[in-house]
Design an enzyme around this catalytic site. Structure first.
Site, short mmCIF file in Angstrom:
data_model
loop_
_atom_site.label_atom_id
_atom_site.label_comp_id
_atom_site.label_asym_id
_atom_site.label_seq_id
_atom_site.Cartn_x
_atom_site.Cartn_y
_atom_site.Cartn_z
N HIS A 49 0.81 -1.22 0.00
CA HIS A 49 0.00 0.00 0.00
C HIS A 49 0.85 1.28 0.00
O HIS A 49 0.74 2.09 -0.92
CB HIS A 49 -1.00 -0.02 1.16
N HIS A 73 3.87 6.86 5.32
CA HIS A 73 2.69 7.58 5.80
C HIS A 73 1.85 6.82 6.83
O HIS A 73 1.16 7.44 7.63
CB HIS A 73 1.83 8.08 4.64
N GLU A 77 0.91 5.51 12.69
CA GLU A 77 -0.46 5.16 13.03
C GLU A 77 -0.60 3.66 13.31
O GLU A 77 -1.27 3.26 14.25
CB GLU A 77 -1.36 5.56 11.85
N ASP A 78 0.03 2.84 12.50
CA ASP A 78 -0.26 1.40 12.52
C ASP A 78 0.84 0.50 13.07
O ASP A 78 0.69 -0.72 13.08
CB ASP A 78 -0.59 0.92 11.09
N ASP A 139 -2.61 8.15 -1.25
CA ASP A 139 -3.13 7.16 -0.31
C ASP A 139 -4.55 6.77 -0.70
O ASP A 139 -4.91 5.60 -0.80
CB ASP A 139 -3.09 7.79 1.10
N ASP A 260 -18.78 17.45 -26.37
CA ASP A 260 -17.36 17.38 -26.07
C ASP A 260 -16.97 16.04 -25.48
O ASP A 260 -15.99 15.91 -24.78
CB ASP A 260 -16.95 18.52 -25.13
#
Ligand code: MN
Length: 509
Positions: A49, A73, A77-78, A139, A260
């Site tokens: 990821h 990133h 957090e994880d 993300d 268009d």
């Protein structure tokens, strides 16, 4: 399964050969280590990821600092690895971006409050460091790409949130490519039946029109060569699925009314060539009236520049042409991402990007002032309107451009210039004609506000026609201050009455 950063490294090398690739490899190993043993809902190793997010950032040709932040990133957090560890290993700048993303991830509320909180956090993040939002886009794109393995209820929420928050913000930052990707990926899950219908229509229409467009393309190529107008490329651009869907809703779901769907895009080296190419096209085919748009002289508020014209082609078919320089094209596709240098860390965006971000700062400040949930809900409408409505740009007599939502009136314009001008305005001239204060402004208008210095506060009736939150808030504040001065008068009277309590008591008994 062996996950490798080779593809990412290759991509970065293609646009930034001098970038610090060792640092990128280090960040990959660091993240892979931290996420060791974790899996995505799809069953793949978790590191796929952040790696894919970093690849998307590299597709946007962003500097390595941002790509490294992309790799890291989800780490604080994880995993057990902290932001402090990231700071020690990769420096303050990378840590700052990662911290910003971590903060964005923590959404407390549900339902409408969640929506507002989300939006607000995005603005605050954007205003302090727009790089955070770029990583968030990457993300989100990978999360949408793998949405099939997420439980249905959550799937729908993510899809809707993408359509209502992420895509409009990408659009506002001029990032057409990213916006389209987010929309098309989310559309499939937000409205599956509609998605199927539109993609079916599109496939069919492409099959029918392709040969014709090719023919038109070779004719215009011939003309341009004959006139010695250099061109870099002519592309047949197909409207992306979600924007085709929105247009279909406006035109009775009839694809024949949409001219268009496939447009021809002519890319030339410089601005002079744009106008020359426009002339050549109009010599061969008659333009439809009122469909020639000069976004080069008057760029859209998000910075978009191009010449658009719609012409009657051979056999009565209607075809749209978009003419722009190669640089304008790059900026139209990448928006604010086009303003970063490739090699340097790019903490500072260029002047053009700064200007683009001015509106974000203003919104973030306004959002900061909002205190309660009721306040949130109150401001939601105006916030949505200010950000997501189509914008027009109106000029002051001095030539400054004021960016307003569609349908905005001279009162909105006056408040956008200055509160005092709004509060004291009594009339307006649009393009030298006197108009009512509720007249609708159009892009390109020159608007002059007539003020009366003796006027103390805005007219509360204006609230019924203004289109911007700024104007609405000032008018409300004006009404409130009027009310409070009226209440002060009463209070003063009561005060006088209170000074003679005996008289009063006697009267009331
Ligand atoms: Mn993530």
């Amino acid at each position: 399964m062996q996950v490798s950063p080779d593809n990412l490294i290759r991509r970065i090398t293609s646009y930034a050969p001098k970038a610090d690739l060792d640092m990128v490899r280090l960040a990959f190993d660091f993240a892979a280590d931290a996420h060791q043993g974790q899996k995505r809902l799809s069953g793949e190793p978790y590191i796929t990821h952040p790696l894919r997010a970093a690849e998307i950032l590299a597709e946007m040709k962003l500097p390595v600092t941002i790509i490294i932040a992309g790799l890291l990133h989800d780490v604080p957090e994880d995993t057990h690895v902290t932001l402090e560890d990231i700071r020690k290993n990769f420096g303050e700048d990378v840590a700052c971006i990662v911290e910003g993303i971590t903060k964005l991830g923590k959404i407390k509320y549900r339902g409408i409050d969640r929506y507002v909180e989300n939006l607000r956090k995005m603005f605050v993040a954007m205003a302090s460091d727009v790089r955070v939002v770029l990583v968030k886009f990457a993300d989100r794109i990978h999360n949408l790409e793998t949405l099939a393995s997420v439980p249905p209820a959550k799937r729908l929420r993510i899809a809707l949130e993408s359509l209502e928050i992420y895509a409009p913000i990408a659009n506002r930052l001029g990032m057409n490519e990213i916006k389209s990707r987010i929309e098309d990926l989310a559309f499939k899950y937000a409205l599956p039946k509609e998605y199927e219908w539109v993609s079916g229509l599109a496939t069919q229409a492409i099959r029918v029109k392709k040969g014709y467009i090719e023919k038109i393309k070779s004719e215009i190529e011939k003309d341009l060569r004959k006139a010695h107008i250099p061109y870099s490329e002519i592309q047949g651009r197909v409207k992306h699925i979600y924007s085709l869907y929105q247009k279909l809703l406006k035109y009775e779901r009839d694809i024949l009314k949409i001219h268009d769907f496939i447009a021809l895009r002519v890319l030339v080296p410089n601005i002079g060539d744009c106008y020359a190419a426009l002339g050549i096209i109009h010599q061969r085919w008659k333009p439809l009236p009122n469909r020639i748009k000069d976004y080069i002289a008057q760029p859209k508020p998000n910075g978009y520049q191009s010449l658009h014209t719609t012409v009657f082609c051979d056999g009565g078919e209607i075809v749209e042409f978009q003419i722009r320089t190669v640089q304008m094209h790059d900026e139209a596709e990448r928006g604010i991402a086009a303003h970063w240098g490739y090699d340097e860390g790019g903490k500072q965006a260029s002047k053009a990007a700064e200007k683009q971000l001015a509106w974000v700062k203003e919104l973030a400040e306004r959002q900061e002032r909002i205190k309660s949930v009721d306040d949130y809900l109150d401001s939601l409408d105006s916030l949505k309107i200010d950000v997501f409505q189509n914008r027009i740009f109106v000029f002051t007599p001095q030539g400054d451009v004021i960016d307003l939502p569609e349908g905005a009136t001279p009162v909105d314009f006056a408040y956008a210039i200055h509160t005092q001008i709004g509060n004291t305005c009594t009339g307006a001239r649009i393009n030298d004609h006197i108009v009512a204060l509720d007249a609708a402004l159009s892009s390109g208008d020159v608007c002059e506000i007539i003020c009366d210095k003796n006027r103390k506060s805005p007219n509360p009736d204006w609230i019924s026609f203004v289109k911007t939150g700024t104007a609405r808030n000032h008018i409300r504040a004006g009404a409130r201050s009027k009310l409070s001065s009226w209440m002060k008068d009463i209070a003063a009277e009561e005060g006088q009455a209170a000074a003679k309590p005996t008289a009063r008591k006697r009267q009331s008994k």
